[in-house]
Design an enzyme around this catalytic site. Sequence first.
Site, PDB file in Angstrom:
ATOM      1  N   GLY A  11       0.804  -1.214  -0.113  1.00 17.70           N
ATOM      2  CA  GLY A  11      -0.214  -0.067   0.082  1.00 17.70           C
ATOM      3  C   GLY A  11       0.804   1.242  -0.185  1.00 17.70           C
ATOM      4  N   HIS A 108       1.519   1.353 -12.984  1.00 16.88           N
ATOM      5  CA  HIS A 108       2.149  -0.006 -13.494  1.00 16.88           C
ATOM      6  C   HIS A 108       3.587   0.357 -13.584  1.00 16.88           C
ATOM      7  CE1 HIS A 108       2.624  -3.833 -15.175  1.00 16.88           C
ATOM      8  NE2 HIS A 108       3.658  -3.357 -16.229  1.00 16.88           N
TER       9      HIS A 108
HETATM   10  C1  GRF Z   1       4.028  -1.045  -7.408  1.00 17.47           C
HETATM   11  O1  GRF Z   1       5.366  -0.960  -7.698  1.00 17.47           O
HETATM   12  C2  GRF Z   1       2.780  -0.932  -8.399  1.00 17.47           C
HETATM   13  O2  GRF Z   1       3.367  -0.222  -9.575  1.00 17.47           O
HETATM   14  C3  GRF Z   1       2.577  -2.378  -8.622  1.00 17.47           C
HETATM   15  O3  GRF Z   1       2.975  -3.124  -7.458  1.00 17.47           O
HETATM   16  C4  GRF Z   1       3.654  -2.261  -6.572  1.00 17.47           C
HETATM   17  C5  GRF Z   1       2.507  -2.017  -5.270  1.00 17.47           C
HETATM   18  O4  GRF Z   1       3.234  -1.446  -4.473  1.00 17.47           O
HETATM   19  N1  GRF Z   1       1.418  -2.677  -9.076  1.00 17.47           N
HETATM   20  P1  GRF Z   1       2.436  -0.934  -3.122  1.00 17.47           P
HETATM   21  O5  GRF Z   1       1.484  -1.811  -2.799  1.00 17.47           O
HETATM   22  O6  GRF Z   1       1.954   0.464  -3.718  1.00 17.47           O
HETATM   23  O7  GRF Z   1       3.317  -0.279  -2.109  1.00 17.47           O
END
Ligand code: GRF
Length: 203
Positions: A11, A108
């Site tokens: 998160g 992404h």
């Molecule tokens: C992030 O790098 C996002 O781009 C990818 O997964 C990761 C999630 O990280 N989809 P977080 O849960 O927001 O720390």
Amino acid sequence: KRIAVLASGRGSNFQAIIDAISAGTLRAECVRLITDNPGAYAITRAEGAGVPVTVLDYRSYATKGAYEADLLAAMKDCRADLFVLAGYMRIIGEAITDAFAGKMINIHPALLPAFAGLHAQRQAIEYGVKVAGCTVHFVDGGMDSGPIILQVCVPVLEGDDEDSLAERILVEEHRALPAAAALFCEGRVFVEGRRVRILPPGD
Ligand code: GRF
């Protein structure tokens, strides 16, 4: 404007949204966190920020369809102007992407259309690109395939592995996602087919 966030894990991107709202750079209210994972640390972050949480434990559903029915209902209840997928790790079905077309965005960790799907940073390292980055895009019926709102480039440095690259990209994700949400909430994002126009600041 009302923002609802969907997250599955750590998160940190959700936290970036919360922090931008607190800082006043994102003029919105985060009305709910929805997660498919009862163990998501994002829940702790929501509690710390006073954001209501809906947990739809994916493993407790007999079918994906049953899960998506509850997810659709939970999303409708939010009455959100914008849904932000922030590390939400499931493909969202067409019933939902159709219902919220044009008001659901995703972050992404790659320069789409390159390296869609999981482990994007690893894909970049293995391909040997010299420039990586992140993309904020509208969510459509495909995977990481909707119209692109913002992209930020991140250099791949000598000695990088997927973890060091992911760490460097994450810094930019935490800037790009709130920035894209802010542009949307200011009414400055217009989709024309595949292309997205960002209008200049209003007067
Ligand atoms: C992030 O790098 C996002 O781009 C990818 O997964 C990761 C999630 O990280 N989809 P977080 O849960 O927001 O720390």
